[in-house]
Design a protein around this motif. Structure first.
Motif, PDB file in Angstrom:
ATOM      1  N   TYR A  32       0.707  -1.225  -0.163  1.00 15.07           N
ATOM      2  CA  TYR A  32       0.152   0.007   0.048  1.00 15.07           C
ATOM      3  C   TYR A  32       0.906   1.134  -0.099  1.00 15.07           C
ATOM      4  O   TYR A  32       2.070   1.334   0.615  1.00 15.07           O
ATOM      5  CB  TYR A  32      -0.876   0.045   1.180  1.00 15.07           C
ATOM      6  N   SER A  99      -3.420   3.234   0.914  1.00 17.78           N
ATOM      7  CA  SER A  99      -4.071   3.153  -0.452  1.00 17.78           C
ATOM      8  C   SER A  99      -3.536   2.094  -0.963  1.00 17.78           C
ATOM      9  O   SER A  99      -2.367   2.256  -1.314  1.00 17.78           O
ATOM     10  CB  SER A  99      -3.659   4.693  -1.335  1.00 17.78           C
ATOM     11  N   ASN A 100      -4.512   1.264  -1.672  1.00 19.76           N
ATOM     12  CA  ASN A 100      -4.247   0.140  -2.486  1.00 19.76           C
ATOM     13  C   ASN A 100      -3.576   0.551  -3.762  1.00 19.76           C
ATOM     14  O   ASN A 100      -3.332  -0.472  -4.586  1.00 19.76           O
ATOM     15  CB  ASN A 100      -5.392  -0.738  -2.589  1.00 19.76           C
ATOM     16  N   TYR A 101      -3.775   1.794  -3.962  1.00 19.09           N
ATOM     17  CA  TYR A 101      -3.352   2.223  -5.522  1.00 19.09           C
ATOM     18  C   TYR A 101      -2.091   3.332  -5.336  1.00 19.09           C
ATOM     19  O   TYR A 101      -0.989   2.521  -5.413  1.00 19.09           O
ATOM     20  CB  TYR A 101      -4.515   3.238  -6.212  1.00 19.09           C
ATOM     21  N   VAL A 102      -2.286   4.423  -5.208  1.00 20.49           N
ATOM     22  CA  VAL A 102      -1.050   5.459  -5.356  1.00 20.49           C
ATOM     23  C   VAL A 102      -1.499   6.497  -3.934  1.00 20.49           C
ATOM     24  O   VAL A 102      -2.452   6.442  -3.649  1.00 20.49           O
ATOM     25  CB  VAL A 102      -1.093   6.131  -6.580  1.00 20.49           C
ATOM     26  N   VAL A 109      -8.983   8.639  -1.923  1.00 22.06           N
ATOM     27  CA  VAL A 109      -8.167   7.492  -2.622  1.00 22.06           C
ATOM     28  C   VAL A 109      -7.926   6.620  -1.435  1.00 22.06           C
ATOM     29  O   VAL A 109      -7.538   5.196  -1.896  1.00 22.06           O
ATOM     30  CB  VAL A 109      -6.933   8.280  -3.291  1.00 22.06           C
ATOM     31  N   ASP A 111      -7.695   3.790   1.365  1.00 23.27           N
ATOM     32  CA  ASP A 111      -8.558   2.732   1.781  1.00 23.27           C
ATOM     33  C   ASP A 111      -8.747   2.581   3.241  1.00 23.27           C
ATOM     34  O   ASP A 111     -10.068   1.985   3.732  1.00 23.27           O
ATOM     35  CB  ASP A 111      -8.291   1.342   1.045  1.00 23.27           C
TER      36      ASP A 111
END
Length: 123
Positions: A32, A99-102, A109, A111
């Motif tokens: 993450y 964040s599971n993304y960026v 954004v 989580d």
């Protein structure tokens, strides 16, 4: 159960330093991106700093650039925020997020969120 737990907040005089920690449990947080936000009393939550999964990429709010440093230790699933040259306007509840993304300046954004830790800077 995924948990983020902040620690290290407290009362400090202007010009002083604090280091916040955010320990993660319940999943592999090295996957993450991480961020720090803060909410001053009576104001909206604002982005402070973000760090990529590897730690190779970071971003800071203009208000803290040059004074705060975000870092992470993936072996401990922990992210840190070193805060130097603190100002009274840094007083806020500080939250860490994953964040599971960026990492991003937008709270939406992220989580997962910690419960927050109070930082109070006195003049």
């Amino acid at each position: 159960q995924v948990q983020l737990v902040e620690s290290g907040g407290g009362l400090v005089q202007a010009g002083g330093s604090l280091r916040l920690s955010c320990a993660a449990s319940g999943t592999t947080f090295s996957m993450y991106a991480r961020g720090w936000f803060r909410r001053p009393l009576g104001k909206e939550r604002e982005f402070v700093a973000g760090i990529s999964r590897s730690g190779g990429g970071t971003q800071y709010a203009d208000s803290v650039k040059g004074r705060f440093t975000i870092s992470r230790d993936n072996t401990k699933d922990t992210v840190y925020l070193q805060m130097n040259s603190l100002k009274t306007e840094d007083t806020a509840v500080y939250y860490c997020a994953a964040s599971n993304y960026v990492y991003d300046v937008r709270p939406s954004v992220y989580d997962y969120w910690g419960q927050g830790t109070q930082v109070t800077v006195s003049s």
